[in-house]
Design an enzyme around this catalytic site. Sequence first.
Site, PDB file in Angstrom:
ATOM      1  N   LYS A  35      24.222  43.442 -75.447  1.00  0.00           N
ATOM      2  CA  LYS A  35      24.150  42.820 -76.765  1.00  0.00           C
ATOM      3  C   LYS A  35      23.060  41.667 -76.563  1.00  0.00           C
ATOM      4  O   LYS A  35      21.988  41.821 -77.299  1.00  0.00           O
ATOM      5  CB  LYS A  35      25.288  41.994 -77.435  1.00  0.00           C
ATOM      6  CG  LYS A  35      25.384  41.879 -78.899  1.00  0.00           C
ATOM      7  CD  LYS A  35      26.728  41.487 -79.215  1.00  0.00           C
ATOM      8  CE  LYS A  35      26.859  41.174 -80.550  1.00  0.00           C
ATOM      9  NZ  LYS A  35      27.943  40.402 -81.093  1.00  0.00           N
ATOM     10  N   THR A 123      35.896  30.832 -89.164  1.00  0.00           N
ATOM     11  CA  THR A 123      37.149  30.634 -89.960  1.00  0.00           C
ATOM     12  C   THR A 123      38.360  30.414 -89.366  1.00  0.00           C
ATOM     13  O   THR A 123      38.861  31.348 -88.597  1.00  0.00           O
ATOM     14  CB  THR A 123      36.952  31.879 -90.992  1.00  0.00           C
ATOM     15  OG1 THR A 123      36.090  31.715 -91.867  1.00  0.00           O
ATOM     16  CG2 THR A 123      38.311  31.338 -92.250  1.00  0.00           C
ATOM     17  N   ARG A 152      26.974  35.481 -97.253  1.00  0.00           N
ATOM     18  CA  ARG A 152      27.767  36.929 -97.780  1.00  0.00           C
ATOM     19  C   ARG A 152      26.874  37.773 -97.131  1.00  0.00           C
ATOM     20  O   ARG A 152      25.593  37.559 -96.760  1.00  0.00           O
ATOM     21  CB  ARG A 152      27.257  37.062 -99.219  1.00  0.00           C
ATOM     22  CG  ARG A 152      28.270  36.144-100.336  1.00  0.00           C
ATOM     23  CD  ARG A 152      27.437  36.090-101.639  1.00  0.00           C
ATOM     24  NE  ARG A 152      26.187  35.404-101.467  1.00  0.00           N
ATOM     25  CZ  ARG A 152      25.413  35.119-102.252  1.00  0.00           C
ATOM     26  NH1 ARG A 152      25.782  35.791-103.705  1.00  0.00           N
ATOM     27  NH2 ARG A 152      24.093  34.497-101.910  1.00  0.00           N
ATOM     28  N   GLU A 153      27.638  38.767 -96.344  1.00  0.00           N
ATOM     29  CA  GLU A 153      26.916  39.992 -95.953  1.00  0.00           C
ATOM     30  C   GLU A 153      25.840  40.597 -96.827  1.00  0.00           C
ATOM     31  O   GLU A 153      26.262  40.709 -97.971  1.00  0.00           O
ATOM     32  CB  GLU A 153      27.961  40.907 -95.434  1.00  0.00           C
ATOM     33  CG  GLU A 153      28.732  40.337 -94.073  1.00  0.00           C
ATOM     34  CD  GLU A 153      29.505  41.535 -93.531  1.00  0.00           C
ATOM     35  OE1 GLU A 153      29.218  42.662 -93.573  1.00  0.00           O
ATOM     36  OE2 GLU A 153      30.708  41.033 -92.811  1.00  0.00           O
ATOM     37  N   LYS A 202      37.060  26.252 -97.112  1.00  0.00           N
ATOM     38  CA  LYS A 202      36.730  27.711 -96.641  1.00  0.00           C
ATOM     39  C   LYS A 202      37.804  28.668 -97.143  1.00  0.00           C
ATOM     40  O   LYS A 202      37.619  29.742 -97.818  1.00  0.00           O
ATOM     41  CB  LYS A 202      36.349  27.823 -95.057  1.00  0.00           C
ATOM     42  CG  LYS A 202      36.253  29.287 -94.595  1.00  0.00           C
ATOM     43  CD  LYS A 202      35.044  29.625 -94.996  1.00  0.00           C
ATOM     44  CE  LYS A 202      35.050  31.131 -94.992  1.00  0.00           C
ATOM     45  NZ  LYS A 202      33.458  31.785 -94.953  1.00  0.00           N
ATOM     46  N   GLY A 251      36.332  46.926-110.346  1.00  0.00           N
ATOM     47  CA  GLY A 251      35.800  48.157-109.339  1.00  0.00           C
ATOM     48  C   GLY A 251      36.884  48.604-108.704  1.00  0.00           C
ATOM     49  O   GLY A 251      38.079  48.399-109.202  1.00  0.00           O
ATOM     50  N   CYS A 258      36.214  39.608 -94.528  1.00  0.00           N
ATOM     51  CA  CYS A 258      36.519  38.119 -95.060  1.00  0.00           C
ATOM     52  C   CYS A 258      37.726  37.990 -95.951  1.00  0.00           C
ATOM     53  O   CYS A 258      38.729  37.597 -95.549  1.00  0.00           O
ATOM     54  CB  CYS A 258      35.414  37.374 -95.383  1.00  0.00           C
ATOM     55  SG  CYS A 258      34.052  37.493 -94.125  1.00  0.00           S
TER      56      CYS A 258
HETATM   57  C1  UGA Z   1      32.646  36.484 -98.679  1.00  0.00           C
HETATM   58  C2  UGA Z   1      32.160  35.410 -99.379  1.00  0.00           C
HETATM   59  O1  UGA Z   1      31.423  35.743-100.679  1.00  0.00           O
HETATM   60  C3  UGA Z   1      31.350  34.473 -98.558  1.00  0.00           C
HETATM   61  O2  UGA Z   1      31.033  33.380 -99.273  1.00  0.00           O
HETATM   62  C4  UGA Z   1      32.029  33.892 -97.350  1.00  0.00           C
HETATM   63  O3  UGA Z   1      31.204  33.198 -96.440  1.00  0.00           O
HETATM   64  C5  UGA Z   1      32.350  35.473 -96.493  1.00  0.00           C
HETATM   65  O4  UGA Z   1      33.079  36.305 -97.535  1.00  0.00           O
HETATM   66  C6  UGA Z   1      33.123  35.036 -95.244  1.00  0.00           C
HETATM   67  O5  UGA Z   1      34.097  34.429 -95.287  1.00  0.00           O
HETATM   68  O6  UGA Z   1      32.336  35.064 -94.182  1.00  0.00           O
HETATM   69  P1  UGA Z   1      31.197  39.000 -98.055  1.00  0.00           P
HETATM   70  O7  UGA Z   1      32.744  39.260 -97.496  1.00  0.00           O
HETATM   71  O8  UGA Z   1      30.094  39.205 -97.244  1.00  0.00           O
HETATM   72  O9  UGA Z   1      31.354  37.315 -98.257  1.00  0.00           O
HETATM   73  O10 UGA Z   1      31.151  39.707 -99.457  1.00  0.00           O
HETATM   74  P2  UGA Z   1      31.009  39.402-100.972  1.00  0.00           P
HETATM   75  O11 UGA Z   1      29.870  39.498-101.608  1.00  0.00           O
HETATM   76  O12 UGA Z   1      31.896  38.315-101.339  1.00  0.00           O
HETATM   77  O13 UGA Z   1      32.180  40.588-101.300  1.00  0.00           O
HETATM   78  C7  UGA Z   1      33.343  40.951-101.000  1.00  0.00           C
HETATM   79  C8  UGA Z   1      34.027  42.218-101.875  1.00  0.00           C
HETATM   80  O14 UGA Z   1      34.277  41.822-102.978  1.00  0.00           O
HETATM   81  C9  UGA Z   1      33.046  43.453-101.735  1.00  0.00           C
HETATM   82  O15 UGA Z   1      33.858  44.645-101.376  1.00  0.00           O
HETATM   83  C10 UGA Z   1      32.617  43.372-103.183  1.00  0.00           C
HETATM   84  O16 UGA Z   1      32.308  44.746-103.482  1.00  0.00           O
HETATM   85  C11 UGA Z   1      33.659  43.021-103.978  1.00  0.00           C
HETATM   86  N1  UGA Z   1      33.429  42.421-105.222  1.00  0.00           N
HETATM   87  C12 UGA Z   1      32.697  41.184-105.244  1.00  0.00           C
HETATM   88  C13 UGA Z   1      33.917  42.553-106.240  1.00  0.00           C
HETATM   89  O17 UGA Z   1      34.957  43.857-106.273  1.00  0.00           O
HETATM   90  N2  UGA Z   1      33.706  42.116-107.556  1.00  0.00           N
HETATM   91  C14 UGA Z   1      32.703  41.234-107.708  1.00  0.00           C
HETATM   92  O18 UGA Z   1      32.572  40.725-108.696  1.00  0.00           O
HETATM   93  C15 UGA Z   1      32.022  40.822-106.476  1.00  0.00           C
END
Ligand code: UGA
Length: 428
Positions: A35, A123, A152-153, A202, A251, A258
Amino acid sequence: MKVAVIGTGYVGLTTAVSLAMNGHQVTGIDLVASKVEKLRQGISPIYEPGLDEALKKVLDDGALTFYTDLTEAKDAEIFFICVGTPEAADGTADLTYLLGAVSDIEKVHSLAPQERIVVIKSTVPVGTGEKVAGMLAGCQGVSVASNPEFLREGSALLDALEPSRIVIGVDNPQAAAGMEELYNGVKAPRVITTRANAELIKYASNAFLATRISFMNELARLSTALGTDIVTISRGMGLDSRIGPQFLRAGVGYGGSCFPKDTIALLRLAAEHNIHLSILDKVREVNNTQPVWFLEQLCLQLPDLKGKQIAVLGLTFKPDTDDIREAPSLKLIEALLQKGASVKAYDPIGASDVSKQFPQITYTQSAEEACEGAQAALLVTEWEQCVQLDWKRVHQSMAQPLLVDGRNAWPNQEVKEAGFHYIGVGRS
Ligand code: UGA
């Protein structure tokens, strides 16, 4: 400042690149030699928009270097711990990698003692910062800070460069000043607090976002029964500034590395203190049953899935990432296969990882191709390539014009006009 970042996963690599972009001299450390070799060539092991270009730039500028051995960073003023804290068999966070990193830091500090801050970005359960401080108590000049990550990813680099807030948990003013110096110039509100508060902020943030999603998903079930439209309802709710519009999209459920892991870890942490977080328990239950409910909606139209061809569009847990961890697509494919359906799946990036788990299904080069000959198409992840389709062509090529939209992202009026039978999540 001289910074070492231990762990080059999503959080570590993004942190290393963003700190280097902000003018710090950064050393990235990872135990996996292959890596590190790739990272030195500017090849990111993860797909993240903008990260490859930014990585190349900071490598060319000499602001970021990579090694496998932490002694290469022995003069660092700040050590970031960004290693994984995966879910252990009992749902708690597994701290093996974190504790390994702490003992590496202890050794390196004894080689070159100086004032420095060990920052926990992974975390971790409340109390971990105290535990680490205890482990490093013999290392003179070392402070321990908690600095959780909220990226967020899919938008990780932007989130690291322009964070919504910077949360810093420390137990002395020198460490607070050191962290302020590190983030000098980054415009974001600061929360300077105790390590335990920072750690809980967090978990609570992720748990609350997951709660909003499950609330809307359960409401979507009622909305379907009532013949109302959850998209309009969510918009109407989100315009209230006390509620806000984010994370109200119904959805097929949340996935990723996470929310599923952090919600269970918080429940376990609370249970250790004899507290039952009953709301969070239900949040997880709704999320676990949401794909089942979604498939029931399909089965109302196609009661017997045996021998039916179903297109599954979008496989990663959300768009713009290659991550399939806890992706709802995996549960759905499994259930479809159990019911005897044959599955054709499409994803712009995630197909090869999913094919390791499901080698028996067909993977196509486009969403349109997956729909050819299908009795139904399911939208599971709202990649642009799965949302913007040539509806006329798709209509002609499907065996039955049935669209089941798991993200309420297809243009429902347009597809109905094109002759499809359209079912969304909580839509009339
Ligand atoms: C999440 C948090 O949003 C970040 O702030 C945090 O830093 C991160 O976890 C972490 O702990 O590292 P992430 O997992 O990358 O980020 O993705 P999100 O954008 O939060 O989405 C998570 C899931 O929720 C996805 O499957 C998405 O499709 C779903 N989602 C999101 C919904 O079903 N509805 C929504 O309105 C928003």
